[in-house]
Write a protein that holds these residues in place. Sequence first.
Motif, mmCIF file in Angstrom:
data_model
loop_
_atom_site.group_PDB
_atom_site.id
_atom_site.type_symbol
_atom_site.label_atom_id
_atom_site.label_comp_id
_atom_site.label_asym_id
_atom_site.label_seq_id
_atom_site.Cartn_x
_atom_site.Cartn_y
_atom_site.Cartn_z
ATOM 1 N N PHE A 141 0.895 -1.255 -0.022
ATOM 2 C CA PHE A 141 0.021 0.073 0.042
ATOM 3 C C PHE A 141 0.778 1.352 0.124
ATOM 4 O O PHE A 141 0.373 2.272 -0.725
ATOM 5 C CB PHE A 141 -0.929 0.124 1.190
ATOM 6 N N ASN A 142 1.867 1.225 0.854
ATOM 7 C CA ASN A 142 2.734 2.270 0.702
ATOM 8 C C ASN A 142 3.493 2.654 -0.568
ATOM 9 O O ASN A 142 3.708 3.632 -0.783
ATOM 10 C CB ASN A 142 3.772 2.330 1.945
ATOM 11 N N PHE A 143 4.138 1.400 -1.028
ATOM 12 C CA PHE A 143 4.613 1.562 -2.469
ATOM 13 C C PHE A 143 3.520 2.155 -3.609
ATOM 14 O O PHE A 143 3.696 3.143 -4.340
ATOM 15 C CB PHE A 143 4.855 0.252 -2.792
ATOM 16 N N ASN A 144 2.284 1.562 -3.215
ATOM 17 C CA ASN A 144 1.213 2.313 -4.363
ATOM 18 C C ASN A 144 0.995 3.807 -4.040
ATOM 19 O O ASN A 144 0.819 4.501 -5.126
ATOM 20 C CB ASN A 144 -0.118 1.627 -4.075
ATOM 21 N N GLU A 145 0.986 4.169 -2.862
ATOM 22 C CA GLU A 145 0.996 5.624 -2.366
ATOM 23 C C GLU A 145 2.043 6.481 -2.904
ATOM 24 O O GLU A 145 1.880 7.600 -3.439
ATOM 25 C CB GLU A 145 0.770 5.759 -0.777
ATOM 26 N N LYS A 146 3.185 5.932 -2.877
ATOM 27 C CA LYS A 146 4.301 6.623 -3.372
ATOM 28 C C LYS A 146 4.217 6.784 -4.943
ATOM 29 O O LYS A 146 4.602 7.942 -5.647
ATOM 30 C CB LYS A 146 5.615 5.942 -3.060
ATOM 31 N N LEU A 147 3.780 5.682 -5.558
ATOM 32 C CA LEU A 147 3.815 5.904 -7.049
ATOM 33 C C LEU A 147 2.506 6.582 -7.493
ATOM 34 O O LEU A 147 2.484 7.304 -8.619
ATOM 35 C CB LEU A 147 3.413 4.257 -7.692
ATOM 36 N N ASP A 148 1.565 6.571 -6.687
ATOM 37 C CA ASP A 148 0.446 7.542 -7.107
ATOM 38 C C ASP A 148 0.768 8.974 -6.831
ATOM 39 O O ASP A 148 0.411 9.796 -7.638
ATOM 40 C CB ASP A 148 -0.704 7.182 -6.153
ATOM 41 N N GLU A 149 1.647 9.550 -5.832
ATOM 42 C CA GLU A 149 2.087 10.702 -5.448
ATOM 43 C C GLU A 149 3.129 11.379 -6.542
ATOM 44 O O GLU A 149 2.939 12.290 -6.852
ATOM 45 C CB GLU A 149 2.580 10.604 -4.068
#
Length: 350
Positions: A141-149
């Motif tokens: 989830f944190n990886f996806n958040e960084k990718l989204d950001e």
Amino acid sequence: MKKNAPIRTLIRTDLSSALRPVLLSTALLGAALPALAQAVQATEAEAQERAVVAAVVSPPATTVEVAETDDASTALKATDADAPPAAAPAASAPEAPASAQDPAAAGQAGQAAAAAQDGQAPGPRVRNRLDPWENWNRKVFNFNEKLDENLLRPVATAYSDLVPQPARQAVDNFFGNFSDAWSAVNLFLQGRFKNGATQTMRVAVNSVFGIAGLIDIATPAGLEKTTEDLGRTLGYWGVKTGPYIVWPVLGPSSLRDSVTLPVNVYYSPAYIFDDGEYKFAITALQLINTRANLLRVTDMLDGIALDKYTFIRDAYLQRRNVKTHKEQEEEDDYEVITPDEKPANPQGGR
């Protein structure tokens, strides 16, 4: 008499020399008494001020506890003096539920316990039955958040600023028309033929009169949208949701939905083209357009959610919770009985 004059003079001289220190001490004491009285008054005033300051600064709980302790000790002494030793525990018994009798003392005791626990290390996180892989899921989830950001959100924001709202709505309708077609298939697989026929009519109307689905004509015509997929179809027939899973890039899912994910992707709009470049372009357009539609939602979620991961997980699992075929049949078996609007009149309305 004259012979005794020197003796009297000597005696007077000796008495005056002897009494001189006494008189001097008395005079000094008399002069010092006012100053001593002022010093004593100043000391008493200072002691009173200290007592007042201590009473104001010290918390009421301390005073109450001291008073209760004094009362208990007094009662215990009285009991020891008047009663046999066996009655001593009975006198001290009311001291145990003091917090129950005094709500303020109970609240202060709770605050003291909470303050004592603040310095301790927090306990381990309770494992959720539907999220047994929470540690791994949070990392993804944190990886996806960084990718989204860093990638998806800036691209979606630029897309939303450059492309007008009618064009973005047309793209959304185009992909929604494919989703309606796949929903119609799953409605038939669920045995909900009436809803499946309605969904098929919706796809036909939008495809023909809506220019390949770019314009949504079916909704104003009364053909409501029903979204279904293969994962919800399995849930309809009794397959449980299973553990919660977060996939890289794809986002939240479950064990049941992960099994059906390849089939759902295969029947997506990108797979109507054989060329890989067109598939990539259609997939990228669908992803960016979907992310642009969620910009306001994610911005609001960032502002109100204390734990974004938990909020998204609970919302996803609640949305994917499907009523089974048996549950819906049990709901349909209930018969609603309503009383007659006008009771029968045996007198014929007389």
